[in-house]
Design an enzyme around this catalytic site. Sequence first.
Site, PDB file in Angstrom:
ATOM      1  N   GLU A 105      59.836 -25.972 117.408  1.00  0.00           N
ATOM      2  CA  GLU A 105      59.159 -26.968 116.553  1.00  0.00           C
ATOM      3  C   GLU A 105      57.760 -27.287 117.088  1.00  0.00           C
ATOM      4  O   GLU A 105      56.807 -27.430 116.312  1.00  0.00           O
ATOM      5  CB  GLU A 105      60.033 -28.214 116.439  1.00  0.00           C
ATOM      6  CG  GLU A 105      61.325 -27.974 115.646  1.00  0.00           C
ATOM      7  CD  GLU A 105      62.273 -29.141 115.690  1.00  0.00           C
ATOM      8  OE1 GLU A 105      62.546 -29.699 114.613  1.00  0.00           O
ATOM      9  OE2 GLU A 105      62.719 -29.517 116.800  1.00  0.00           O
ATOM     10  N   GLU A 125      70.072 -26.362 116.956  1.00  0.00           N
ATOM     11  CA  GLU A 125      70.533 -27.755 116.932  1.00  0.00           C
ATOM     12  C   GLU A 125      71.913 -27.911 116.291  1.00  0.00           C
ATOM     13  O   GLU A 125      72.722 -28.731 116.724  1.00  0.00           O
ATOM     14  CB  GLU A 125      69.515 -28.612 116.155  1.00  0.00           C
ATOM     15  CG  GLU A 125      68.237 -28.931 116.920  1.00  0.00           C
ATOM     16  CD  GLU A 125      67.181 -27.848 116.811  1.00  0.00           C
ATOM     17  OE1 GLU A 125      66.030 -28.097 117.192  1.00  0.00           O
ATOM     18  OE2 GLU A 125      67.512 -26.720 116.368  1.00  0.00           O
TER      19      GLU A 125
HETATM   20  N1  T1G Z   1      68.004 -29.786 127.704  1.00  0.00           N
HETATM   21  C1  T1G Z   1      68.436 -30.072 128.956  1.00  0.00           C
HETATM   22  N2  T1G Z   1      68.905 -29.141 129.841  1.00  0.00           N
HETATM   23  C2  T1G Z   1      68.898 -27.868 129.431  1.00  0.00           C
HETATM   24  C3  T1G Z   1      68.469 -27.491 128.131  1.00  0.00           C
HETATM   25  C4  T1G Z   1      67.991 -28.516 127.255  1.00  0.00           C
HETATM   26  N3  T1G Z   1      67.551 -28.254 126.020  1.00  0.00           N
HETATM   27  N4  T1G Z   1      68.612 -26.149 128.015  1.00  0.00           N
HETATM   28  C5  T1G Z   1      69.116 -25.715 129.191  1.00  0.00           C
HETATM   29  N5  T1G Z   1      69.289 -26.730 130.038  1.00  0.00           N
HETATM   30  C6  T1G Z   1      69.793 -26.663 131.415  1.00  0.00           C
HETATM   31  C7  T1G Z   1      71.250 -26.195 131.498  1.00  0.00           C
HETATM   32  O1  T1G Z   1      72.137 -27.256 131.322  1.00  0.00           O
HETATM   33  C8  T1G Z   1      71.308 -25.613 132.904  1.00  0.00           C
HETATM   34  O2  T1G Z   1      71.411 -26.686 133.790  1.00  0.00           O
HETATM   35  C9  T1G Z   1      69.923 -25.001 133.068  1.00  0.00           C
HETATM   36  O3  T1G Z   1      69.074 -25.655 132.096  1.00  0.00           O
HETATM   37  C10 T1G Z   1      69.884 -23.527 132.788  1.00  0.00           C
HETATM   38  O4  T1G Z   1      70.472 -23.297 131.521  1.00  0.00           O
HETATM   39  C11 T1G Z   1      64.267 -32.382 118.250  1.00  0.00           C
HETATM   40  C12 T1G Z   1      66.773 -32.395 119.205  1.00  0.00           C
HETATM   41  C13 T1G Z   1      67.656 -21.785 127.116  1.00  0.00           C
HETATM   42  C14 T1G Z   1      69.082 -19.944 126.317  1.00  0.00           C
HETATM   43  O5  T1G Z   1      70.071 -25.894 122.136  1.00  0.00           O
HETATM   44  O6  T1G Z   1      70.634 -22.296 124.946  1.00  0.00           O
HETATM   45  O7  T1G Z   1      65.622 -29.472 120.498  1.00  0.00           O
HETATM   46  O8  T1G Z   1      73.641 -26.168 134.659  1.00  0.00           O
HETATM   47  O9  T1G Z   1      72.481 -22.056 132.399  1.00  0.00           O
HETATM   48  O10 T1G Z   1      71.958 -18.964 130.437  1.00  0.00           O
HETATM   49  O11 T1G Z   1      64.990 -30.537 117.094  1.00  0.00           O
HETATM   50  O12 T1G Z   1      70.097 -22.929 128.250  1.00  0.00           O
HETATM   51  O13 T1G Z   1      71.634 -25.468 135.900  1.00  0.00           O
HETATM   52  O14 T1G Z   1      72.190 -27.913 135.743  1.00  0.00           O
HETATM   53  O15 T1G Z   1      72.012 -22.215 129.919  1.00  0.00           O
HETATM   54  O16 T1G Z   1      69.527 -18.650 131.024  1.00  0.00           O
HETATM   55  C15 T1G Z   1      67.913 -27.326 121.259  1.00  0.00           C
HETATM   56  C16 T1G Z   1      69.836 -24.980 124.863  1.00  0.00           C
HETATM   57  C17 T1G Z   1      68.000 -28.679 121.871  1.00  0.00           C
HETATM   58  C18 T1G Z   1      68.901 -24.649 123.763  1.00  0.00           C
HETATM   59  C19 T1G Z   1      68.924 -20.475 128.773  1.00  0.00           C
HETATM   60  N6  T1G Z   1      67.907 -26.325 122.303  1.00  0.00           N
HETATM   61  N7  T1G Z   1      69.724 -24.086 125.992  1.00  0.00           N
HETATM   62  O17 T1G Z   1      70.194 -19.948 128.996  1.00  0.00           O
HETATM   63  O18 T1G Z   1      70.546 -20.829 131.386  1.00  0.00           O
HETATM   64  S1  T1G Z   1      68.095 -29.923 120.616  1.00  0.00           S
HETATM   65  C20 T1G Z   1      69.010 -25.678 122.667  1.00  0.00           C
HETATM   66  C21 T1G Z   1      70.172 -22.809 125.944  1.00  0.00           C
HETATM   67  C22 T1G Z   1      66.495 -30.082 120.030  1.00  0.00           C
HETATM   68  C23 T1G Z   1      64.922 -31.044 118.374  1.00  0.00           C
HETATM   69  C24 T1G Z   1      66.322 -31.062 118.899  1.00  0.00           C
HETATM   70  C25 T1G Z   1      70.121 -22.033 127.211  1.00  0.00           C
HETATM   71  C26 T1G Z   1      68.908 -21.088 127.324  1.00  0.00           C
HETATM   72  P1  T1G Z   1      72.255 -26.546 135.074  1.00  0.00           P
HETATM   73  P2  T1G Z   1      71.504 -22.083 131.289  1.00  0.00           P
HETATM   74  P3  T1G Z   1      70.584 -19.497 130.509  1.00  0.00           P
END
Ligand code: T1G
Length: 688
Positions: A105, A125
Amino acid sequence: MNDVVHLERVGATGLIGLNNPPVNAASHALRQAILEAVEALEADPKIDVIALYGKGRSFIAGADIREFGKPPKDPWLPALCNRLEACAKPVISVLHGAALGGGLEVALATHARIAVPGVAIGLPEVTLGIIPGAGGTQRTPRLTGVAAALDLITTGRHIDAEQALALGLVDRVVTGDPRDLALQAAGDMRRGDLPTRRTGDLDTKPDDAALAKTAAELRKTRAHLFSPHRCVEAVAASTLPLPEGLARERALFQDCLDSPQRAGLIHAFFAERAVAKIPEAVTRPRDIGRIGVIGAGTMGSGIATACLLAGFPVTLVEKNADALGRGQSAIVGNLDGAVRRGKLTSEKRDTLDLIASTDMARLDGVDLVIEAAFEDMEVKKQIIEQVEKICPGAILATNTSYLDLNDIAATAASPGDVIGLHFFSPAHVMRLLEVVVGDATRPEVVATGFALAKRLRKIAVRAGVCDGFIGNRIMNHYRKAADHLMLDGASPEQIDAAIRGFGFAMGPFEMSDLAGLDIGHANRRRLDATRPEAERYVAVADRLVEAGWLGRKTGKGFYLHGADTGPNPDIAPIIEAERARHGVSPRPFTDEDIVARYMTAMISEAARVYDEGIALRPIDVDAVLLFGYGFPRHHGGPLHHADTLGAARLVERIETYATEDAHFWQVPAILRRMAAEETTFADLNREG
Ligand code: T1G
């Protein structure tokens, strides 16, 4: 500025390097820093182009999910996006690693986007029970059209750089270091080679047919979920002027935030990651070259397939030549399926290294042996003894589903090398792996189990030793609750329908028919000698097995699986006879009561498993049920679900049920403590 943003002025280009490891989640600090940097560069007369890029492994992986449920702090992400779009100077974004959710976004609000091959792009999301809330439902359709936007937003799937280019989400795909590409793109823009535009100024071409089609599809496939339907409503507003569409998106986003499904789905997101945090994580795992698999049955051939797909050379040993042949055909079939699903190229397939033999001696030189033979203690002990002589120093893993690992390890000269690797069928598909740690298991052997799981793309959960470890122990208990409901008056099909209504893909009796009634039968026979007198043992399934009705594999079980389908009409008299044997007069149950008893039984045993230390944290129990037993993700797992009920209410409920069956319904001590201390499993996870 501050340590989450690295601001540079290179000639007339203002570079904003995002530095909020591990994945540049758009936390409050990062949002604040980006805003300050953009405003500073916009006001700087020497700067004519601004570029955003990610330092570390990704651009922005979305809003900071940990901030959900907390009071939002300015600048909100939607406001930051609107500010970027309104910037008087063109802003470029360079997308590498991950540009997901709020990350995409932010990029859509900038005026040009460069993607680096390998980047994961998407709006996931919906998988968290929400909708894109920073303009994604309004700006995406302006670039891709309504149909493509609906696909991305309602599935949450990740696409790659080329697909994003084809959809018009990005302007270029270029290989290189993000900072360098940012400078390059600024130069191209200055020369007029890279167009600049405000996405918000574009119009969305109406497409009511796509909206209607998607809405109808979701009513069929995801009726029980909240946010997918809100996604369609939000995209429908994208034909409005942007400010109105954004306001509609914000309102729908708030509805999703308030939905309990959001908490469940986000809990499941973190459950998948939290389970990797084990005490042995500090220990260096052993290197694993070749893997030996003993037993070429359903589990053995599935485990061998999973290892081959992860690139390990495998030696499969099965003493019975016919069974070995069947195992090899099963592996060939599994690999064909992987090629068909695009998980494996036929070129890669031809390089896979599988040795299949009836000779145990072929295991010489392997680093890890996974025993997947018949579920019998003596058979497993013999194998461990034999294997240890053939490949001394190798890790000796058993795929037992129930048996006492310490007992098996006691057979080995080196019990520290014995570990449980409990796969779930089909082993090359199911994501869960219970890593069972015995009293003697060495830390580096545990660390190796987890490292192997990562290579196999499994979700590993550390489990202590008890009958059935985490998952099967809990399943055994809630399975009995289902049998008691059948005994007391509910029909198998009513129970299954009620459990499906809660969100499971299948009810317990349907699941038994799929797994095969002989599996449960063998397990009940194993427990005959130790079954307490006071237990209300329901023998209906035994009668079906005695009749040769094993479920899908024989075309008949609790249901018919052939030309005729539906409930098996021949089991009614069997149930009647069993009720008479127990002296039970059947009574009606509501679906709500069925779900309450089934879930309370599951929660009770799950709480005991945690309280006894078989699982490290409550979230580990949730992960096992989520990724191995089909627990509906939007409920977050049994102990997350328990928090929505509260310990006091659960204690009260169990005490009520105990008036009918005091042996089965016993209040777990931990629930009493939590009720008294008003604590939750979420609190215990935080302490974890
Ligand atoms: N927020 C906080 N922590 C996050 C995070 C996030 N968005 N994404 C990853 N982490 C942390 C995760 O918990 C882990 O922590 C570490 O980073 C490594 O992640 C307004 C509201 C990017 C593909 O849904 O899909 O945006 O365990 O082990 O396998 O519209 O992380 O080490 O303490 O997963 O290489 C939308 C979520 C949010 C993407 C990487 N975004 N992340 O995968 O590493 S909602 C998502 C992922 C939003 C807006 C709305 C994956 C990754 P720890 P990992 P990975």
